[in-house]
Design an enzyme around this catalytic site. Sequence first.
Site, mmCIF file in Angstrom:
data_model
loop_
_atom_site.group_PDB
_atom_site.id
_atom_site.type_symbol
_atom_site.label_atom_id
_atom_site.label_comp_id
_atom_site.label_asym_id
_atom_site.label_seq_id
_atom_site.Cartn_x
_atom_site.Cartn_y
_atom_site.Cartn_z
ATOM 1 N N ILE A 84 2.404 49.861 22.625
ATOM 2 C CA ILE A 84 1.602 48.772 23.175
ATOM 3 C C ILE A 84 2.375 48.058 24.273
ATOM 4 C CG2 ILE A 84 0.415 46.609 22.645
ATOM 5 C CD1 ILE A 84 0.225 47.569 19.738
ATOM 6 N N CYS A 85 1.727 47.841 25.411
ATOM 7 C CA CYS A 85 2.314 47.040 26.485
ATOM 8 C C CYS A 85 1.689 45.651 26.408
ATOM 9 C CB CYS A 85 2.038 47.678 27.841
ATOM 10 S SG CYS A 85 2.748 46.755 29.223
ATOM 11 N N LEU A 86 2.421 44.716 25.803
ATOM 12 C CA LEU A 86 1.916 43.361 25.597
ATOM 13 C C LEU A 86 3.056 42.383 25.822
ATOM 14 C CD1 LEU A 86 -0.394 41.506 24.683
ATOM 15 C CD2 LEU A 86 0.293 41.924 22.314
#
Length: 218
Positions: A84-86
């Site tokens: 996840i890119c968060l």
Amino acid sequence: MSSSKRRIETDVMKLLMSDHQVDLINDSMQEFHVKFLGPKDTPYENGVWRLHVELPDNYPYKSPSIGFVNKIFHPNIDIASGSICLDVINSTWSPLYDLINIVEWMIPGLLKEPNGSDPLNNEAATLQLRDKKLYEEKIKEYIDKYATKEKYQQMFGGDNDSDDSDSGGDLQEEDSDSDEDMDGTGVSSGDDSVDELSEDLSDIDVSDDDDYDEVANQ
């Protein structure tokens, strides 16, 4: 016991005692799976995913590692690895956040409002910007292939008829059988070991400034 160790136990206990289905890996409080339902009123609404969570030894001063186990079509989630890119997890993490924040706020928020300018899935990012209809069709196609309730049951087991929490925000009414064992697919609040740990943690003050300062300065 270090403040990090206490915080890990406290935050995991909060998650275990919530409505979320949690499956500890090798009885470890630093690695586990969480059943995640797509947020309501989004193309992900009917999807069911398994999140893999790992907590570092110095949690909460370092953010947890979180990924999707079964595939999801989203601009900020890698199809192959589930990474996840968060920002709020990867770069702007704060010790004030906890696991409930991640499962009930951060990840649902990412699914509701993708960031197309920083994609891990270029196809999803392009479709989101240029063809909203096809983008939503692709999301539903992936749900049908990898994330229906039936697919989740086939891949990970568990009671498909049980009443799950809505990870996307509003929690559904708790299942009347939630105090029973989940046969290895989750940990219920009726588990003796969980009750014992809950008693052990009842005196923990997670806001102990001295302990936090000690670990933060290491």
